[in-house]
Design a protein around this motif. Structure first.
Motif, PDB file in Angstrom:
ATOM      1  N   ARG A   8       0.767  19.776   1.571  1.00 31.67           N
ATOM      2  CA  ARG A   8       1.520  18.806   2.349  1.00 31.67           C
ATOM      3  C   ARG A   8       0.722  18.273   3.534  1.00 31.67           C
ATOM      4  NH1 ARG A   8       7.558  17.685   2.591  1.00 31.67           N
ATOM      5  NH2 ARG A   8       7.684  16.310   4.373  1.00 31.67           N
ATOM      6  N   ASP A   9      -0.236  19.060   4.020  1.00 31.93           N
ATOM      7  CA  ASP A   9      -1.047  18.578   5.142  1.00 31.93           C
ATOM      8  C   ASP A   9      -2.183  17.669   4.680  1.00 31.93           C
ATOM      9  OD1 ASP A   9      -2.183  20.668   3.780  1.00 31.93           O
ATOM     10  OD2 ASP A   9      -3.196  21.519   5.521  1.00 31.93           O
ATOM     11  N   ARG A  10      -2.366  17.522   3.385  1.00 29.99           N
ATOM     12  CA  ARG A  10      -3.504  16.722   2.891  1.00 29.99           C
ATOM     13  C   ARG A  10      -3.103  15.467   2.127  1.00 29.99           C
ATOM     14  NH1 ARG A  10      -8.325  19.725  -0.046  1.00 29.99           N
ATOM     15  NH2 ARG A  10      -8.963  17.548  -0.166  1.00 29.99           N
ATOM     16  N   VAL A  11      -2.018  15.537   1.328  1.00 23.80           N
ATOM     17  CA  VAL A  11      -1.660  14.384   0.489  1.00 23.80           C
ATOM     18  C   VAL A  11      -0.158  14.096   0.572  1.00 23.80           C
ATOM     19  CG1 VAL A  11      -3.540  14.855  -1.134  1.00 23.80           C
ATOM     20  CG2 VAL A  11      -1.279  15.787  -1.598  1.00 23.80           C
ATOM     21  N   GLY A  12       0.253  12.977  -0.026  1.00 26.05           N
ATOM     22  CA  GLY A  12       1.674  12.678  -0.145  1.00 26.05           C
ATOM     23  C   GLY A  12       2.196  11.610   0.797  1.00 26.05           C
ATOM     24  N   SER A  13       1.411  11.233   1.809  1.00 30.36           N
ATOM     25  CA  SER A  13       1.852  10.171   2.705  1.00 30.36           C
ATOM     26  C   SER A  13       0.626   9.530   3.348  1.00 30.36           C
ATOM     27  CB  SER A  13       2.796  10.704   3.789  1.00 30.36           C
ATOM     28  OG  SER A  13       2.127  11.664   4.579  1.00 30.36           O
ATOM     29  N   ILE A  14       0.839   8.364   3.933  1.00 26.10           N
ATOM     30  CA  ILE A  14      -0.260   7.679   4.631  1.00 26.10           C
ATOM     31  C   ILE A  14      -0.123   8.014   6.109  1.00 26.10           C
ATOM     32  CG2 ILE A  14      -1.351   5.464   5.128  1.00 26.10           C
ATOM     33  CD1 ILE A  14      -0.243   4.424   2.491  1.00 26.10           C
ATOM     34  N   GLU A  15      -0.795   9.088   6.519  1.00 21.93           N
ATOM     35  CA  GLU A  15      -0.712   9.547   7.896  1.00 21.93           C
ATOM     36  C   GLU A  15      -2.106   9.952   8.368  1.00 21.93           C
ATOM     37  OE1 GLU A  15       3.130  11.962   8.982  1.00 21.93           O
ATOM     38  OE2 GLU A  15       2.629  12.359   6.895  1.00 21.93           O
ATOM     39  N   VAL A  16      -2.300   9.866   9.636  1.00 20.16           N
ATOM     40  CA  VAL A  16      -3.593  10.233  10.219  1.00 20.16           C
ATOM     41  C   VAL A  16      -3.904  11.696   9.896  1.00 20.16           C
ATOM     42  CG1 VAL A  16      -4.854  10.551  12.387  1.00 20.16           C
ATOM     43  CG2 VAL A  16      -3.448   8.516  12.046  1.00 20.16           C
ATOM     44  N   GLY A  17      -5.124  11.925   9.457  1.00 20.43           N
ATOM     45  CA  GLY A  17      -5.554  13.282   9.148  1.00 20.43           C
ATOM     46  C   GLY A  17      -5.472  13.621   7.676  1.00 20.43           C
ATOM     47  N   LYS A  18      -4.707  12.828   6.935  1.00 18.88           N
ATOM     48  CA  LYS A  18      -4.568  13.135   5.508  1.00 18.88           C
ATOM     49  C   LYS A  18      -5.683  12.498   4.687  1.00 18.88           C
ATOM     50  CE  LYS A  18       0.176  14.413   4.862  1.00 18.88           C
ATOM     51  NZ  LYS A  18       1.320  14.338   3.972  1.00 18.88           N
ATOM     52  N   ASP A  19      -5.835  12.971   3.450  1.00 19.61           N
ATOM     53  CA  ASP A  19      -6.794  12.367   2.523  1.00 19.61           C
ATOM     54  C   ASP A  19      -6.435  10.900   2.310  1.00 19.61           C
ATOM     55  OD1 ASP A  19      -7.734  14.889   2.326  1.00 19.61           O
ATOM     56  OD2 ASP A  19      -7.329  15.141   0.173  1.00 19.61           O
ATOM     57  N   ALA A  20      -7.462  10.064   2.224  1.00 16.80           N
ATOM     58  CA  ALA A  20      -7.204   8.634   2.015  1.00 16.80           C
ATOM     59  C   ALA A  20      -6.957   8.356   0.539  1.00 16.80           C
ATOM     60  CB  ALA A  20      -8.373   7.819   2.546  1.00 16.80           C
ATOM     61  N   LEU A  52       0.856  -1.184   0.000  1.00 13.41           N
ATOM     62  CA  LEU A  52       0.000   0.000   0.000  1.00 13.41           C
ATOM     63  C   LEU A  52       0.897   1.241   0.000  1.00 13.41           C
ATOM     64  CD1 LEU A  52      -3.070   0.434   0.040  1.00 13.41           C
ATOM     65  CD2 LEU A  52      -2.888   0.888   2.483  1.00 13.41           C
ATOM     66  N   PHE A  53       0.638   2.122  -0.941  1.00 17.49           N
ATOM     67  CA  PHE A  53       1.513   3.284  -1.151  1.00 17.49           C
ATOM     68  C   PHE A  53       0.639   4.534  -1.215  1.00 17.49           C
ATOM     69  CE2 PHE A  53       4.377   5.938  -3.826  1.00 17.49           C
ATOM     70  CZ  PHE A  53       5.533   5.802  -3.072  1.00 17.49           C
ATOM     71  N   PRO A  54       1.134   5.674  -0.726  1.00 18.19           N
ATOM     72  CA  PRO A  54       0.335   6.890  -0.856  1.00 18.19           C
ATOM     73  C   PRO A  54       0.147   7.258  -2.331  1.00 18.19           C
ATOM     74  CG  PRO A  54       2.515   7.395   0.046  1.00 18.19           C
ATOM     75  CD  PRO A  54       2.396   5.913   0.006  1.00 18.19           C
ATOM     76  N   GLY A  55      -0.978   7.843  -2.663  1.00 22.92           N
ATOM     77  CA  GLY A  55      -1.199   8.296  -4.026  1.00 22.92           C
ATOM     78  C   GLY A  55      -0.095   9.244  -4.448  1.00 22.92           C
ATOM     79  N   MET A  56       0.410   9.068  -5.667  1.00 21.09           N
ATOM     80  CA  MET A  56       1.521   9.906  -6.126  1.00 21.09           C
ATOM     81  C   MET A  56       0.990  11.270  -6.572  1.00 21.09           C
ATOM     82  SD  MET A  56       3.509   6.982  -8.250  1.00 21.09           S
ATOM     83  CE  MET A  56       3.094   5.327  -7.743  1.00 21.09           C
ATOM     84  N   VAL A  57       1.890  12.241  -6.566  1.00 23.38           N
ATOM     85  CA  VAL A  57       1.494  13.619  -6.874  1.00 23.38           C
ATOM     86  C   VAL A  57       2.297  14.111  -8.074  1.00 23.38           C
ATOM     87  CG1 VAL A  57       1.264  15.957  -5.986  1.00 23.38           C
ATOM     88  CG2 VAL A  57       1.020  14.014  -4.425  1.00 23.38           C
ATOM     89  N   THR A 106       5.909  12.225  -4.056  1.00 23.00           N
ATOM     90  CA  THR A 106       4.771  12.274  -3.123  1.00 23.00           C
ATOM     91  C   THR A 106       4.803  13.543  -2.264  1.00 23.00           C
ATOM     92  OG1 THR A 106       6.079  10.926  -1.596  1.00 23.00           O
ATOM     93  CG2 THR A 106       4.469   9.766  -2.951  1.00 23.00           C
ATOM     94  N   LEU A 107       5.673  13.533  -1.246  1.00 20.25           N
ATOM     95  CA  LEU A 107       5.636  14.622  -0.262  1.00 20.25           C
ATOM     96  C   LEU A 107       6.128  15.959  -0.807  1.00 20.25           C
ATOM     97  CD1 LEU A 107       6.724  12.663   2.931  1.00 20.25           C
ATOM     98  CD2 LEU A 107       4.572  13.908   2.626  1.00 20.25           C
ATOM     99  N   VAL A 108       7.210  15.937  -1.577  1.00 17.69           N
ATOM    100  CA  VAL A 108       7.734  17.216  -2.076  1.00 17.69           C
ATOM    101  C   VAL A 108       6.776  17.863  -3.095  1.00 17.69           C
ATOM    102  CG1 VAL A 108       9.692  18.427  -3.097  1.00 17.69           C
ATOM    103  CG2 VAL A 108      10.094  16.467  -1.613  1.00 17.69           C
ATOM    104  N   PRO A 109       6.264  17.093  -4.071  1.00 17.59           N
ATOM    105  CA  PRO A 109       5.271  17.722  -4.949  1.00 17.59           C
ATOM    106  C   PRO A 109       4.018  18.181  -4.198  1.00 17.59           C
ATOM    107  CG  PRO A 109       5.494  15.368  -5.441  1.00 17.59           C
ATOM    108  CD  PRO A 109       6.627  15.738  -4.551  1.00 17.59           C
ATOM    109  N   ALA A 110       3.654  17.458  -3.144  1.00 16.79           N
ATOM    110  CA  ALA A 110       2.515  17.903  -2.329  1.00 16.79           C
ATOM    111  C   ALA A 110       2.830  19.261  -1.708  1.00 16.79           C
ATOM    112  CB  ALA A 110       2.217  16.877  -1.242  1.00 16.79           C
ATOM    113  N   GLU A 111       4.058  19.412  -1.225  1.00 20.14           N
ATOM    114  CA  GLU A 111       4.481  20.690  -0.643  1.00 20.14           C
ATOM    115  C   GLU A 111       4.452  21.795  -1.699  1.00 20.14           C
ATOM    116  OE1 GLU A 111       8.428  20.578   0.932  1.00 20.14           O
ATOM    117  OE2 GLU A 111       8.446  22.726   1.364  1.00 20.14           O
TER     118      GLU A 111
END
Lengths: 420, 490
Positions: free
Chosen positions: B379-391, B81-86, B369-374
């Motif tokens: 960065r607070d919504r996408v780019g990683s699988i963390e609590v609070g982020k978009d699924a 399972l991988f975070p959606g790419m950006v 993932t994270l850098v393009p999200a930034e």
């Protein structure tokens, strides 16, 4: 006079110096996590001993001879050097002969620039031998050349100028514009034949029937000769006699079947190049045992290399060829960079080809098609030491060639700061 | 007839999207996705973990999480399972990338966005769940970008974030040069000053009039005083966004083609007050300005991974792997797909190239993932699988950087947006089948005539190989495209 002597000595020194870092008789031991010999065996912790340009020994736990150089890749792998059997390296785009559509006497070797950076970049990604094909804008072009991409002198070397004869059964041979120009002066409608597929097939027939007439000592039937000299016809006679192999570039299923019919009519065997739609006539290819040099692989969701020629892709074509038992090689043709031969193998694997079959399609199979399989294409004692050491499993996007040997000469090595 | 077929294909693709859009509109329930490996990128990799999703957001991640009794549980024990790419800078979904008006900050890419573009379909297929749509480089001040999910029938439906940033270029436009470019760029900001000054002066006057006071200061001072009263809404369309840029209200994507452009871009941004939210979009030669980029500390979007330069003396071509240089320097970079090449059109492949050339795996994965999200301010919504982020979750068949890995399922905000088993176009491409043939179960792939050898060459009948196109018109049932039930067993 004295000055001249000094210059000569100086030049000699430069030549020697140039050759010094990579002497052909250097003994090298390669050791890697896996050794893929090319005949199905994968030896864990395999070693290859290279001496006098040949593979002296293959096996596990070979001792490092005194004075020998060691190239090691614990996580990596060793394979034979890759072979592209239908490359366009060293010849610029549009290097096709335009004075006539029928030029079997020409040699591609005369056009190849051995100092071209194409060969450097091929060599660095693990390609050690290429066959340079003819340009597809002639109906029957010239004879291809076999070239080694590296040598002790740091440039490519010509192995053979007397390769297969290249011919075209596709729109390339009659398309105007970017492909065919009329030879001299103002463009005219008749300056260059053919202008349709009908004309294309007519040119094929005319050329071969004229050659038959010459062979059989009869006067050729009157009509516009497409072949200008007997020299050209003699090449075709040799093709029909099976002395010179024939390569035919065709993309669509109809064109492929057209060549098959012509081969029966005119009595020649051939190797199919490019073959985009070969998946639509696999049974014919299988039953006639026609070798295929497939590629370059395209995985565009929309459109193809030449939209007029085909809009039907089949990404699984390499694995279908494998399943049918067809002798096939992969080619990158004029493409380099991320579309180069190792990545053609990489994506053929993505689309279903096994690793062993992918390896064969870029080593032993092209060697067989080129008739050089006694010397290259596998890792076996006595074969030429054309070898690649990979940083990881071969044909993966995260893997690179960390060392390349051509005839025992280390032509590329990351240890010498050549990397990335 | 051909037109009819085209129409059918168009209709079929619409149907595919209707299916997807319907899923988008439905009420998202509670979802639990279990997987053998979870590459979170926010922390360590998790073995045999679960991701709990509520209302499209991730509410729990880990091996020991409470599974809500009313949740749909999907289990992928042998998948990754991988975070959606950006993909943070793309004009693939626009009808054309550039406007002919060079200074056009009043434009918005949403007006040119084509939701049915195959580019968005391809994004899903490759595991991209957020696309930063922007205009092309061929501008002086371009339009406003927007972050979208590759799902939905209209731009508003697709929108994740409006106003990701204005496009600006400090490199020369086509058929222009850098002097002209910079002079027009300066002129644009100068015009803004002039215009805002006038509006501010009037605003100040009006303000005094309202209070029945007389104007006691000169025009210059009135302008200064009026500026405090100025709001973006007071300005006309042509200037509003540029004004908001200079007040730091919106971000920017500044294109620097060469190393020489980098400092120019940074200086301009500092001078005009938009540095803090600037993202640099750089050409390959900009690796030469790596130290400057590092010092600026802003995220960088790479348009090309390899820089090739010919030595003017020896003629030798030197290749530089740009992400390698930037990673060594410590510059945060986002990768983009590159056109043309076999694999380089895929974000995951670009990251794999980085690993091949010595960049660490973590940096490579973050660069898609994270850098393009930034860079998109997400960065607070996408780019990683963390609590609070978009699924936004991608189910992969294996390692994210391996070419043998396939994207099997894509979830966007907890909804299934892509399923490889139902990807008809991929099936067509893999097997070389037409939709009709897929409908028929793949029988028509090879015509029976092909098997017959020894056809009489004299006749040379150029018949169409016996493939029967005639009888399939009636049974093109809609369900077949979406259901994927009749998948050809290759």
């Amino acid at each position: 006079m004295r000055k001249l002597l000094w210059i000569t000595v100086f030049q000699l020194g430069v030549v020697l110096l140039g050759a010094a870092p990579a002497m052909a008789d250097e003994t090298v031991l390669l050791r890697a996590g896996w050794l893929h010999t090319g005949d199905g065996a994968a030896i864990e912790g395999g070693c290859v001993l290279v001496r006098n340009g040949k593979i002296a020994a293959v096996g596990r736990d070979l001792a490092l001879p005194e004075g020998a150089r060691l190239i090691e890749a614990e996580e990596g792998a060793i394979t034979a050097g890759l072979i592209d059997a239908a490359s366009r390296a060293g010849v610029g785009p549009g290097a096709g002969e335009q004075s006539s559509e029928f030029v079997p006497r020409l040699l591609v070797a005369d056009e190849v620039d051995l100092t071209s950076p194409d060969f450097q970049s091929l060599m660095r990604c693990g390609v050690t031998t290429v066959y340079v094909s003819t340009d597809s804008s002639s109906v029957v072009g010239g004879r291809g050349a076999v070239v080694r991409t590296g040598s002790s002198r740091g440039k490519a070397t010509l192995v053979s100028s007397q390769g297969a004869l290249g011919a075209t059964m596709s729109a390339d041979a009659y398309m105007r514009g970017a492909f065919n120009q009329s030879p001299f002066g103002a463009p005219t409608a008749t300056a260059r034949r053919p202008t349709t597929r009908m004309g294309l097939v007519w040119a094929w027939r005319k050329g071969f029937y004229d050659a038959m007439a010459l062979r059989d000592g009869v006067t050729p039937p009157s009509g516009n000769p497409v072949v200008r000299s007997d020299e050209d016809l003699r090449v075709l006679i040799d093709v029909m006699a099976g002395k010179i192999p024939l390569r035919v570039m065709a993309r669509t299923r109809d064109d492929i079947l057209r060549v098959v019919r012509l081969s029966e009519e005119l009595g020649f065997t051939f190797v199919l190049e490019e073959a985009l739609e070969v998946y639509r006539c696999l049974d014919v290819i299988q039953s006639k045992e026609i070798p295929v040099i497939f590629g370059p692989l395209l995985d565009e969701t929309m459109g193809t290399r030449l939209p007029q020629e085909s809009d039907r892709l089949c990404l699984r074509t390499p694995s279908m060829l494998k399943d049918k038992g067809v002798l096939f090689a992969l080619t990158a043709r004029e493409l380099g960079g991320e579309s180069a031969l190792p990545f053609q193998a990489c994506f053929a694997m993505r689309y279903g080809l096994s690793f062993e079959a992918a390896l064969a399609a870029v080593t032993s199979a092209p060697a067989r098609i080129l008739g050089i399989d006694k010397r290259v294409g596998r890792v076996e004692q006595g074969m030429d030491a054309d070898l690649v050491v990979w940083s990881g499993p071969p044909f993966r996007p995260t893997t690179r060639a960390i060392a390349v040997l051509v005839e025992g000469v280390i032509v590329h090595s990351e240890a010498e700061g050549d990397g990335s | 007839m051909t037109k009819l077929v085209c129409l059918a294909v168009v209709l079929a693709s619409c149907l595919t999207f209707t299916g997807a859009a319907a899923a988008l509109q439905g009420e998202p329930g509670k979802l639990v996705v279990k997987a053998g490996t979870i590459v979170t990128l926010g922390g360590d990799e998790i073995r045999n973990g679960a991701v709990v999703v509520e209302n499209g957001r991730i509410v729990a991640v880990g091996t020991d999480v409470e599974i809500p009794y009313d949740a749909t549980v999907l289990e992928f024990p042998d998948k990754v399972l991988f975070p959606g790419m950006v993909n943070c800078h793309d004009w693939g979904g626009l009808d054309r990338p550039n406007e002919s008006i060079p200074v056009a900050p009043f434009l918005d890419v949403a007006d040119a966005l084509d939701p049915s573009s195959v580019d968005f379909e391809e994004d899903l297929r490759q595991g991209v769940t957020t696309v930063g749509v922007s205009q092309g480089h061929d501008c002086i001040i371009g339009g406003m970008g927007r972050a979208v999910r590759p799902l939905g029938l209209t731009p508003p439906e697709m929108t994740v974030k409006q106003e990701t940033g204005l496009k600006i270029s400090v490199a020369a436009r086509r058929r222009s040069n850098r002097m002209i470019q910079m002079s027009q760029l300066r002129q644009a900001f100068h015009d803004l000053d002039e215009y805002t000054g006038q509006v501010a002066e009037k605003k100040y006057e009006d303000d005094l009039k309202k209070k029945d006071k007389k104007i006691e200061v000169g025009p210059d001072e009135a302008r200064e005083k009026g500026k405090a009263l100025l709001r973006a809404d007071d300005l006309d369309d042509k200037h509003r966004n540029l004004y908001r840029l200079t007040t730091g209200a919106i971000g920017s994507f500044v294109y620097a083609e060469k190393a020489m452009d980098v400092k120019v871009a940074i200086d301009l941004a500092r001078e005009r007050g938009f540095f803090d939210r600037m993202t640099l979009v750089v050409g390959s030669e900009c690796f030469k300005a790596a130290a400057t980029l590092k010092e600026a500390g802003r995220p960088v979007i790479l348009t090309e991974l390899v820089h090739r330069e010919q030595d003017p003396w020896t003629g030798e071509i030197e290749e530089t792997f740009v992400p390698g240089v930037l990673a060594r320097e410590g510059v945060r970079f986002a990768l983009l797909p590159e056109g043309g090449s076999l694999g380089a059109r895929y974000l995951w492949y670009q990251a794999a190239r980085c690993v091949r050339n010595g960049v660490t795996r973590q940096t490579a994965l973050e660069s898609i993932t994270l850098v393009p999200a930034e860079a998109l301010g997400l960065r607070d919504r996408v780019g990683s699988i963390e609590v609070g982020k978009d699924a936004n979750l991608v189910v992969l068949s294996g390692d994210p950087l391996d070419s043998l890995t396939w994207v099997e399922k894509v979830f966007i905000e907890g909804r299934l947006a892509y399923d490889k088993d139902k990807d008809i176009r991929l099936l067509e491409l893999l097997e070389g089948l037409t939709r009709d043939e897929i409908e028929e179960g793949g029988e028509a792939m090879e015509s029976p005539e092909d098997g017959a050898s020894g056809a009489t060459p004299e006749v040379d009948p150029e018949t169409d190989g016996g493939k029967d196109d005639g009888g399939t018109e009636g049974d093109g049932s809609d369900g077949g495209f979406l259901s994927g039930e009749r998948r050809h067993a290759g």
